[in-house]
Design an enzyme around this catalytic site. Structure first.
Site, PDB file in Angstrom:
ATOM      1  N   GLU A   1       0.828  -1.205   0.000  1.00 37.71           N
ATOM      2  CA  GLU A   1       0.000   0.000   0.000  1.00 37.71           C
ATOM      3  C   GLU A   1       0.864   1.259   0.000  1.00 37.71           C
ATOM      4  OE1 GLU A   1      -3.276   0.425  -0.155  1.00 37.71           O
ATOM      5  OE2 GLU A   1      -3.819  -1.699  -0.192  1.00 37.71           O
ATOM      6  N   ILE A   2       1.860   1.304   0.890  1.00 41.33           N
ATOM      7  CA  ILE A   2       2.699   2.501   0.989  1.00 41.33           C
ATOM      8  C   ILE A   2       3.612   2.613  -0.217  1.00 41.33           C
ATOM      9  CG2 ILE A   2       4.529   3.629   2.321  1.00 41.33           C
ATOM     10  CD1 ILE A   2       3.206   2.384   4.848  1.00 41.33           C
TER      11      ILE A   2
ATOM     12  N   SER B   1      10.650   2.609   6.550  1.00 39.87           N
ATOM     13  CA  SER B   1       9.999   1.351   6.899  1.00 39.87           C
ATOM     14  C   SER B   1      10.402   0.907   8.296  1.00 39.87           C
ATOM     15  CB  SER B   1      10.345   0.286   5.857  1.00 39.87           C
ATOM     16  OG  SER B   1       9.819  -0.966   6.217  1.00 39.87           O
ATOM     17  N   ARG B   2      11.465   0.106   8.393  1.00 43.90           N
ATOM     18  CA  ARG B   2      11.991  -0.347   9.673  1.00 43.90           C
ATOM     19  C   ARG B   2      13.509  -0.307   9.636  1.00 43.90           C
ATOM     20  NH1 ARG B   2       7.842   0.790  10.818  1.00 43.90           N
ATOM     21  NH2 ARG B   2       6.143  -0.334  11.864  1.00 43.90           N
TER      22      ARG B   2
ATOM     23  N   ASP C   1      14.002   7.758   8.488  1.00 42.22           N
ATOM     24  CA  ASP C   1      12.970   8.033   9.485  1.00 42.22           C
ATOM     25  C   ASP C   1      12.961   6.955  10.562  1.00 42.22           C
ATOM     26  OD1 ASP C   1      10.697   9.543  10.485  1.00 42.22           O
ATOM     27  OD2 ASP C   1       9.439   7.875   9.809  1.00 42.22           O
TER      28      ASP C   1
ATOM     29  N   GLU D   1      16.695   1.878  17.251  1.00 43.03           N
ATOM     30  CA  GLU D   1      15.735   2.892  17.676  1.00 43.03           C
ATOM     31  C   GLU D   1      15.260   2.652  19.115  1.00 43.03           C
ATOM     32  OE1 GLU D   1      11.424   4.144  15.892  1.00 43.03           O
ATOM     33  OE2 GLU D   1      13.012   3.721  14.454  1.00 43.03           O
TER      34      GLU D   1
ATOM     35  N   HIS E   1      11.125   9.035  13.383  1.00 45.05           N
ATOM     36  CA  HIS E   1      10.060   8.047  13.141  1.00 45.05           C
ATOM     37  C   HIS E   1       8.681   8.718  13.124  1.00 45.05           C
ATOM     38  CE1 HIS E   1       8.976   3.516  13.552  1.00 45.05           C
ATOM     39  NE2 HIS E   1       8.166   4.136  12.698  1.00 45.05           N
ATOM     40  N   ILE E   2       8.504   9.583  12.132  1.00 47.15           N
ATOM     41  CA  ILE E   2       7.258  10.359  12.019  1.00 47.15           C
ATOM     42  C   ILE E   2       6.482  10.004  10.752  1.00 47.15           C
ATOM     43  CG2 ILE E   2       8.043  12.298  13.426  1.00 47.15           C
ATOM     44  CD1 ILE E   2       8.739  13.778  10.795  1.00 47.15           C
ATOM     45  N   GLY E   3       6.730   8.796  10.217  1.00 47.12           N
ATOM     46  CA  GLY E   3       6.116   8.418   8.942  1.00 47.12           C
ATOM     47  C   GLY E   3       4.626   8.681   8.871  1.00 47.12           C
TER      48      GLY E   3
END
EC number: 1.1.1.-
Length: 317
Positions: free
Chosen positions: A155-156, A235-236, A260, A265, A283-285
């Protein structure tokens, strides 16, 4: 009334829904909920609303003997032992579609920020200033007409591809499965990972994380890339071997990176902070009012469905 434990503050729209159907206990302390507090919180709870930063391991699941659902506030779910939850007949859900537009917007924002040196330029303007316009001053790279390589056309990734096409970019993608219908819709081309790495001017990581994806991008992969490539990870963090990325940047094997998410993390490698050709965001996706409100409604409705004996949306196990 049955109890739901919420592992951190969520937007009020979802909290109000929960309060209509549950006795709500929510962690309101500073920082992330610690394991002992989480274990205490899930006791006698029918539902757990976990955050991406909430580590829901076997100990937590065993403590939640009455749990019917773990509703994860986020598109990812690698913070939860989903196999063990399945063994215990506990549904695990996520919030996939709510994150799509916000994360795709940020991904393209990071592409532009690193290619046009926007953050670097902002810092210069606020500190030493500049001497005025000059032909050789502060040059970056254009995005239009370049090739973007997308790792993960879900989707992304698909939303990133549509935005990239608006910049007249050629779109390559890779993943475990070819998606011919999306190829026709978006105008994307399926290639293997090595081909993508060798040909893309911008590489965006938009795939979901699983153990097979760990360090997908490592020293060997950086050596395949163009020296002018930019790597964007929204993503990660563990998909990229962070120390290998640092070395590739220092050795000028790639031109820049925008991140991000981070391998360790919330800790960020000091070397990344010191490099001017790296853009860092916390991490503000999906950190928009719209996305976060929608996510809170999704987790609340999932919890409500589970206690009412209905199958919740977006079960991942």
């Amino acid at each position: 009334m049955e109890k739901v434990y919420v592992a951190g503050a969520i937007p009020e729209v979802g909290l109000k829904l929960l309060q209509e159907h549950f006795e709500v206990e929510m962690y309101e302390g500073k920082g992330l909920v610690d394991k002992d507090t989480l274990i205490k919180g899930v006791k006698n709870a029918t539902a757990l609303i976990s955050l991406l930063s909430t580590n829901v391991d076997k100990d937590v699941i065993d403590a939640g003997k009455d749990l019917k659902i773990i509703a994860n506030y986020g598109a990812g779910f690698n913070n939860i032992d989903i196999e063990y939850a399945r063994e215990k007949s506990i549904d695990v859900t996520n919030t996939p579609k709510a994150s799509t537009n916000a994360t795709a917007d940020l991904t393209i924002g990071l592409v532009l920020a690193v290619a046009r040196r926007i953050v670097e330029g902002d810092q210069l303007s606020r500190t030493t200033g500049f001497d005025g316009w000059a032909p050789l001053f502060f040059r970056g790279r254009e995005v239009s007409g370049k090739t973007i390589g997308i790792i993960g056309l879900g989707e992304i990734g698909s939303a990133v591809a549509r935005r990239a096409r608006a910049f007249d970019m050629d779109v390559l993608y890779t993943g475990p499965n070819r998606k011919e219908e999306k190829e026709r819709e978006i105008g994307a081309k399926y290639v293997d990972l090595d081909t993508l790495l060798k040909n893309a001017d911008f590489i965006t990581i938009n795939a979901a994380y699983n153990p097979k994806m760990h360090h997908l991008i490592d020293t060997e992969q950086f050596k395949m890339m163009k020296s002018t490539v930019y790597l964007i990870n929204a993503s990660r963090g563990p998909i990229v071997h962070e120390q290998a990325l640092v070395q590739a940047l220092k050795d000028n094997e790639i031109e820049g990176a925008a991140l991000d998410v981070y391998e360790f993390e919330p800790d960020i490698t000091d070397d990344l902070k010191s490099l001017n050709n790296v853009v860092l965001t916390p991490h503000i996706g999906n950190a928009t009012f719209e996305a976060r409100d929608m996510m809170s409604k999704i987790v609340a409705n999932a919890a409500i469905s589970a206690v009412q004996g209905e199958k919740p949306q977006f079960v991942v196990n």
